[in-house]
Write a protein that holds these residues in place. Structure first.
Motif, short mmCIF file in Angstrom:
data_model
loop_
_atom_site.label_atom_id
_atom_site.label_comp_id
_atom_site.label_asym_id
_atom_site.label_seq_id
_atom_site.Cartn_x
_atom_site.Cartn_y
_atom_site.Cartn_z
N THR A 96 -12.55 7.42 2.82
CA THR A 96 -11.56 8.22 2.11
C THR A 96 -11.05 7.49 0.87
O THR A 96 -10.95 8.08 -0.22
N LEU A 97 -10.70 6.23 1.03
CA LEU A 97 -10.23 5.44 -0.11
C LEU A 97 -11.31 5.32 -1.18
O LEU A 97 -11.04 5.40 -2.39
N GLY A 98 -12.55 5.15 -0.74
CA GLY A 98 -13.65 5.05 -1.69
C GLY A 98 -13.85 6.33 -2.49
O GLY A 98 -14.06 6.29 -3.70
N ASP A 99 -13.77 7.47 -1.80
CA ASP A 99 -13.91 8.74 -2.51
C ASP A 99 -12.81 8.91 -3.54
O ASP A 99 -13.04 9.44 -4.64
N ALA A 100 -11.59 8.47 -3.21
CA ALA A 100 -10.46 8.64 -4.12
C ALA A 100 -10.57 7.74 -5.35
O ALA A 100 -10.07 8.09 -6.43
N LEU A 101 -11.24 6.61 -5.20
CA LEU A 101 -11.32 5.63 -6.30
C LEU A 101 -12.65 5.67 -7.05
O LEU A 101 -12.79 4.98 -8.07
N ALA A 102 -13.60 6.43 -6.58
CA ALA A 102 -14.94 6.42 -7.17
C ALA A 102 -14.90 6.71 -8.67
O ALA A 102 -14.21 7.62 -9.13
N GLY A 103 -15.63 5.89 -9.43
CA GLY A 103 -15.76 6.08 -10.86
C GLY A 103 -14.59 5.60 -11.69
O GLY A 103 -14.60 5.74 -12.92
N THR A 104 -13.58 4.99 -11.06
CA THR A 104 -12.37 4.59 -11.80
C THR A 104 -12.40 3.13 -12.25
O THR A 104 -11.62 2.74 -13.11
N GLY A 105 -13.26 2.31 -11.63
CA GLY A 105 -13.25 0.88 -11.92
C GLY A 105 -12.07 0.14 -11.31
O GLY A 105 -11.88 -1.05 -11.55
N LYS A 106 -11.28 0.86 -10.50
CA LYS A 106 -10.10 0.22 -9.88
C LYS A 106 -10.52 -0.67 -8.71
O LYS A 106 -11.57 -0.46 -8.10
N PRO A 107 -9.68 -1.66 -8.36
CA PRO A 107 -10.02 -2.55 -7.25
C PRO A 107 -9.66 -1.96 -5.90
O PRO A 107 -8.63 -1.30 -5.73
N LEU A 108 -10.52 -2.20 -4.93
CA LEU A 108 -10.27 -1.91 -3.53
C LEU A 108 -10.60 -3.16 -2.74
O LEU A 108 -11.74 -3.62 -2.75
N VAL A 109 -9.59 -3.72 -2.07
CA VAL A 109 -9.77 -4.94 -1.28
C VAL A 109 -9.57 -4.58 0.18
O VAL A 109 -8.52 -4.03 0.55
N THR A 110 -10.54 -4.86 1.03
CA THR A 110 -10.43 -4.53 2.44
C THR A 110 -10.60 -5.78 3.29
O THR A 110 -10.73 -6.89 2.77
N THR A 111 -10.61 -5.58 4.60
CA THR A 111 -10.52 -6.70 5.54
C THR A 111 -11.65 -6.66 6.56
O THR A 111 -11.98 -5.61 7.11
N SER A 112 -12.24 -7.84 6.81
CA SER A 112 -13.22 -8.00 7.88
C SER A 112 -12.89 -9.31 8.59
O SER A 112 -11.78 -9.84 8.44
N GLY A 113 -13.83 -9.84 9.38
CA GLY A 113 -13.55 -11.06 10.13
C GLY A 113 -14.74 -11.97 10.25
O GLY A 113 -15.87 -11.50 10.38
N THR A 114 -14.49 -13.26 10.23
CA THR A 114 -15.59 -14.23 10.38
C THR A 114 -16.16 -14.24 11.79
O THR A 114 -17.35 -14.47 11.99
#
Length: 307
Positions: A96-114
């Motif tokens: 959902t966040l990706g669809d909202a930001l697509a084509g804007t060049g804006k940053p999206l920072v998400t979280t994963s784990g080692t």
């Protein structure tokens, strides 16, 4: 920037929000309760009411922002034994966040784990260049990296299993402390030489800000300070803090002693952050895990189950 932050009132979020504000950014924090909303308001952030299931609300908040940091995860569901639904909700939110930001060049920072890579059987020290094809939470990580191809400056911060500080009330360390209290001993499995990476909450928060501001599209980043503390050292720190004996238990008794954390207690997860430090100029400055355990704040009150 106007930054939309999910999980803004949680453990890591409660450090990320002031980090962003002090750097001059505006913060709009996702809040699913009045308590969370009050905490965000007190910190100086704006409030966006909702949760990870409110996909329309997530899309609207992301579209109105200059950048997004996604920290929220359904820990309640995970620790209730419904890990699959928590993983699915996270992936839906990222889509959902990706669809909202697509084509804007804006940053999206998400979280994963080692630690995901330890469970996948990786033998060597984990680096930012390592990736897996698929798996729980790995699918979300790969989806975020792929968003670079859709005109988003996307990045993933892999957190260590231990993100430690006085802000950590419900994570793995408080839970291991609770187990030690209940059992009367602080234990490790076998020789206890399996390694855990660790990072202080405030150092991790700074990395999220740096990623928001300047991480290249499609980046995998490591919030790693201590690259590999043996679990025996962790058990010894807990034993000192509680004034309890430190003992070795055989692998056959790990599940009975540690319960649902038995696999984590045996995980070997050495991890490097060399590439992240070189890329963003990130340098941890807070105490390491062993020193932090020695400061006593973890032992001031009984620990609770993670949520």
């Amino acid at each position: 920037m106007r930054v939309f932050v999910t999980g803004a009132s949680g453990h890591v979020g409660s450090a990320v929000v002031p980090e962003l504000l002090e750097a001059g950014h505006q913060v709009i924090g996702l809040a699913r309760s009045d308590k969370s909303a009050a905490a965000l308001t007190a910190a100086g952030a704006e409030v966006h009411g909702g949760d990870l299931d409110d996909l329309d609300g997530l899309a609207a908040a992301a579209a109105a922002a200059d950048g997004v940091i996604h920290l929220a995860f359904k820990h309640d569901a995970m620790f209730a034994g419904d890990f699959d639904s928590a993983v699915a909700a996270d992936l839906r939110a990222i889509d959902t966040l990706g669809d909202a930001l697509a084509g804007t060049g804006k940053p999206l920072v998400t979280t994963s784990g080692t630690v995901l890579f330890a469970f996948a059987g990786l033998q060597d020290a984990l680096t930012e260049a390592d990736a897996l094809d698929a798996g729980p939470r790995i699918d979300a990580e790969n989806a975020v990296v792929a968003l670079a191809e859709r005109g988003i400056r996307s990045s993933v911060v892999r957190l260590t299993p231990t993100v430690h500080s006085s802000l950590d009330h419900n994570g793995f360390i408080p839970t291991f402390i609770s187990i030690a209290r209940s059992k009367g001993v602080s234990a490790y499995v076998g020789d206890g030489v399996n390694r855990w990476p660790a990072v202080h909450t405030l150092d991790a928060a700074r990395l999220y800000r740096l990623a928001l501001e300047s991480a290249p599209a499609g980046s995998r980043l490591h919030a790693v300070d201590d690259e590999g503390i043996t679990f025996r050292q962790i058990a010894e720190g807990i034993g000192r803090g509680l004034n309890l004996p430190v003992v070795s238990i055989p692998p056959t008794e790990a599940e009975a002693h540690f319960g649902f954390l038995s696999a984590h207690a045996q995980a070997d997860n050495p991890s490097s952050s060399t590439l992240t430090r070189d890329l963003l100029g990130w340098k941890p400055v807070q105490p390491g895990l062993v020193d932090d355990l020695g400061q006593g704040h973890y032992f001031d009150a009984p620990a609770t189950t993670p949520r």
